[in-house]
Write an enzyme that holds these catalytic residues in place. Structure first.
Site, PDB file in Angstrom:
ATOM      1  N   GLU A 156     -55.877  29.745  12.867  1.00 22.01           N
ATOM      2  CA  GLU A 156     -55.234  30.738  13.173  1.00 22.01           C
ATOM      3  C   GLU A 156     -54.046  31.231  11.977  1.00 22.01           C
ATOM      4  O   GLU A 156     -53.078  31.027  12.247  1.00 22.01           O
ATOM      5  CB  GLU A 156     -54.637  30.790  14.424  1.00 22.01           C
ATOM      6  CG  GLU A 156     -55.735  30.642  15.411  1.00 22.01           C
ATOM      7  CD  GLU A 156     -55.175  31.325  16.891  1.00 22.01           C
ATOM      8  OE1 GLU A 156     -54.047  31.088  17.160  1.00 22.01           O
ATOM      9  OE2 GLU A 156     -56.167  31.629  17.646  1.00 22.01           O
ATOM     10  N   GLU A 307     -62.760  30.404  20.166  1.00 22.33           N
ATOM     11  CA  GLU A 307     -62.022  29.928  21.447  1.00 22.33           C
ATOM     12  C   GLU A 307     -62.081  31.065  22.361  1.00 22.33           C
ATOM     13  O   GLU A 307     -61.928  32.146  21.870  1.00 22.33           O
ATOM     14  CB  GLU A 307     -60.404  29.735  20.856  1.00 22.33           C
ATOM     15  CG  GLU A 307     -60.327  28.399  20.006  1.00 22.33           C
ATOM     16  CD  GLU A 307     -58.642  28.353  19.720  1.00 22.33           C
ATOM     17  OE1 GLU A 307     -57.966  29.024  20.561  1.00 22.33           O
ATOM     18  OE2 GLU A 307     -58.322  27.812  18.668  1.00 22.33           O
TER      19      GLU A 307
HETATM   20  C1  GAL Z   1     -55.212  29.813  20.364  1.00 17.72           C
HETATM   21  C2  GAL Z   1     -54.927  28.409  19.393  1.00 17.72           C
HETATM   22  C3  GAL Z   1     -54.981  27.384  20.320  1.00 17.72           C
HETATM   23  C4  GAL Z   1     -54.417  27.242  21.712  1.00 17.72           C
HETATM   24  C5  GAL Z   1     -54.720  28.858  22.472  1.00 17.72           C
HETATM   25  C6  GAL Z   1     -54.544  28.719  23.714  1.00 17.72           C
HETATM   26  O1  GAL Z   1     -54.466  30.932  19.646  1.00 17.72           O
HETATM   27  O2  GAL Z   1     -55.795  28.479  18.309  1.00 17.72           O
HETATM   28  O3  GAL Z   1     -54.601  26.097  19.463  1.00 17.72           O
HETATM   29  O4  GAL Z   1     -53.011  27.434  21.271  1.00 17.72           O
HETATM   30  O5  GAL Z   1     -54.607  29.735  21.331  1.00 17.72           O
HETATM   31  O6  GAL Z   1     -53.276  29.217  23.743  1.00 17.72           O
END
Ligand code: GAL
Length: 670
Positions: A156, A307
């Site tokens: 990110e 994700e």
């Molecule tokens: C994303 C990040 C993860 C984790 C997830 C949940 O933005 O890449 O590492 O933090 O959010 O909050």
């Protein structure tokens, strides 16, 4: 479509299922349980190492790879592939403590501290040197490891730094863009408020201003901030590429304003997205669908859902769970819009740390948990739709979503109103298309528009000359264009285009605006539509005069009584519709639906409720119809355009089918 992504799907035998795996938080006995449960849940891909820098390089230049060797071997022995990350999002404390110049400087001049993540100035040579060293060491050691299936560069990409190395890099970026200080002074219109620069060293990132800072300086800083992050990605990507031919990606975020993903996408082998629609707001599925279509459009093909949450997140004031069925519906929603993966953050719930209550595939309460059972069921179901990987979607409608337009509208201030939300606006325009089951591509200013029938532009306050020309050529050749208020106003330098307004689109829309009238607080207007019906409008009025165009709606009553609110213009062989106000949702949807239908665009399904999402993916002459019922309460009946087989049930379907609340069908047509 990226051959590399196709090869990954072949290797995995279908849809990738899994998520971020952070074994450095656990001991070996837990890893053994992890791989056993991963197999049970049908996990075939995990992302390893995202936050492991401190565990892999505990002191500068001293690597401790043994534990990672063990983890990768264990995963490989159990048939689980690895998306191996470089851990450069979370630099270890020795870097920021020993070299505080790597910390990003906030807009107010203070540095961010250590103890979170993303605590780096992307232009810092010291950060880049350390990032290159760890990325190189990982790539060299694991490029040949049989578990590794792809590469995940950092995580990110996001930080912006207003000082230190970024300030120097900003000056260098400006020198490259403008060549001379005179050109910069012209572009930034520094005659206003006596801001003329006489030496490059006087130029700096826009600090917190006493009143308002220069609008073009702010805009260029946004452009620079995206480019400087991209350089970090390119640096690591090129190092990895020296060792490996596997796909390299980095994960994008939902509506992320600080990185121009149109500029980034060509640099990635595959586009990846992290998305966390709020389950407390089921309507957030509309913005999710838009983000999915954006990801598909960025490289015109399948992409990676990198994700999502198995259930709740931990970032809001109240973190609602995904109710039974929501995780499955949301996962298929991504696949429906072109994802070839269903991945989560994270595999096992952390016991401590900020995200200890963020859900995981394997929750704190273990395999007895409701959410685990849904994960396990989904992982074991996805094999049924393996054949959809690699399939693509076509659309007749393009919705223009461009970072320059976004930055111009939201980051430069001094506009007739300054409370625009570009992403919300785009979502409002996308919604009627989604709810009418019309396939939509997203397009940037530089995209080729010629393959579409309809181009909708929710807002393009700022336009490039090339885009304005391309849009006009598209209309001239017979295309239909729909443009939202306050578009085509300024050029790339943020200067008002002539003849005003809207300088870029005046002949296209066949009308001119002598004044922009933001609505007063709570003010609304009545417009009379061509159909004779009345509709409410609010937020904004263009005080508009027709030139070659005609009115599709006029104001009724009020100071603009009888003046056009929506105009239509014949332009070459095409049609242009311009909205000078914000119509109430139902009237807006009817207008968009009508224009799209007039242009001969057919929906994916003609007979389905608005809560059902319908998309088509195709491959080798076979069409896959995805149907997702987002209603939590109501079953839905969908009239099928063609007969087929629902891959999820294995049963033939014809005529119509019924979807349970949150139900899904994937129909192979033919
Ligand atoms: C994303 C990040 C993860 C984790 C997830 C949940 O933005 O890449 O590492 O933090 O959010 O909050």
């Amino acid at each position: 479509m990226s051959e590399l992504l196709a090869a990954l799907s072949r290797r995995l035998g279908g849809i990738a299922f899994g998520g971020d795996y952070n074994p450095e938080q656990w001991g070996r006995e837990v890893w053994l349980e992890d791989v056993a449960l991963m197999k049970k849940a049908g996990v075939n891909l995990v992302t390893v190492g995202v936050f492991a820098w401190a565990s892999l390089e505990p002191t500068p230049g001293e690597f401790t790879f043994e534990w990672l060797d063990d983890v990768l071997n264990l995963l490989h022995e159990n048939g689980i592939s690895v998306d191996l990350a470089t851990p450069t999002m979370a630099p270890p404390v020795w870097l920021s403590h020993g070299h505080p110049e790597v910390l990003p400087i906030r807009e107010d001049g203070y540095p961010f501290g250590f103890g979170n993540r993303l605590h780096y100035d992307p232009a810092s040579p010291r950060y880049r040197e350390a990032a290159a060293r760890i990325a190189g060491a990982i790539a060299e050691r694991y490029a040949g490891h049989p578990a590794v299936a792809m590469w995940h560069v950092s995580n990110e990409y996001g930080p912006t730094s207003w000082g230190g190395a970024s300030a120097d890099a900003f000056r260098a970026w400006l020198q490259k863009r403008y060549g001379t200080l005179d050109a910069l002074n012209d572009a930034w219109y520094t005659r206003f408020w006596g801001q003329r620069y006489t030496a490059w060293e006087q130029v700096s990132p826009p600090e917190i201003p006493r009143t308002w800072s220069n609008a073009t300086r702010r805009l260029d800083f946004k452009r620079f901030a995206s480019d400087v992050l991209l350089e970090c990605f390119q640096l690591e990507r090129d190092i990895i590429r020296r060792h490996s031919d596997l796909p390299i990606t980095t994960n994008f975020m939902r509506f992320y304003k600080n990185a121009d993903y149109w500029a980034w996408a060509p640099e990635l082998d595959a586009v990846s997205l992290d998305i966390y629609p709020n389950p407390g707001e089921p309507d957030s599925r509309v913005a999710a669908a838009l983000n999915f279509d954006l990801m598909r459009s960025l490289k015109d093909g399948p992409w990676i859902l990198m994700e999502q949450a198995a259930s709740s997140v931990s970032q809001w004031q109240v973190n609602n769970v995904k109710r039974p069925g929501m995780m499955r519906a949301g996962s298929y929603q991504a696949v429906a819009h072109g994802a070839d993966t269903v991945l989560f953050f994270q595999w096992r719930a952390s016991r401590g740390g900020h995200e200890r209550f963020h859900s995981a595939m394997l929750p704190h309460s273990g395999t007895g948990a409701r959410s685990w059972q849904e994960i396990e069921a989904l992982g074991n179901e996805l094999g049924r739709v393996a054949e959809v990987t690699g399939s693509t979607s076509a659309a007749d409608v393009a919705l223009v979503f461009d970072w320059s337009a976004w930055w111009g509208l939201m980051d430069t201030h001094g506009l007739p109103r300054n409370d625009w939300d570009y992403a919300t606006l785009a979502t409002q325009w996308y919604r009627p298309l989604l709810e009418s089951h019309v396939a939509v591509d997203l397009a940037g200013f530089a995209s080729d528009l010629s393959r579409y029938r309809v181009v909708v532009v929710p807002n393009a306050y700022l336009v490039t000359e090339a885009f304005a020309e391309r849009l006009a050529a598209f209309a001239e050749a017979g295309g239909t264009v729909v443009i939202g208020m306050f578009s085509g106003v300024v050029n790339e330098d943020n200067e008002v285009m002539q003849p005003a307004y809207p300088g870029a689109f005046r002949s296209l829309i066949g009308a001119y605006v002598d004044e922009y009238w933001p609505a007063r607080e709570g003010e609304s207007f009545t417009v009379r539509l061509a159909s004779g019906a009345a509709a409410a409008a609010d937020w904004w009025q263009d005080s508009m005069t027709l030139e070659s165009g005609s009115a599709l709606a006029v104001y009724e009553g009020g100071l603009l009584d009888g003046r056009p609110a929506v105009v239509e213009n014949r332009y070459g062989a095409g049609r242009v519709v311009y909205l000078g106000t914000r119509l109430e949702a139902s009237a807006f949807a009817a207008l968009i639906d009508g224009v799209v239908a007039d242009a001969g665009v057919a929906p994916v399904v003609a007979d389905a409720p608005a809560a059902v999402e319908a998309t088509l993916r195709s491959k080798g002459g076979v069409d896959y119809l995805f149907l997702i019922n987002h209603s939590e309460a109501d079953a839905a009946r969908v009239g099928l355009p063609r007969d087929g087989v629902d891959l999820l049930t294995g049963s033939p379907v014809s005529g119509s089918l019924s979807l349970a609340p949150l139900g899904v069908a994937v129909v192979r047509c033919g």
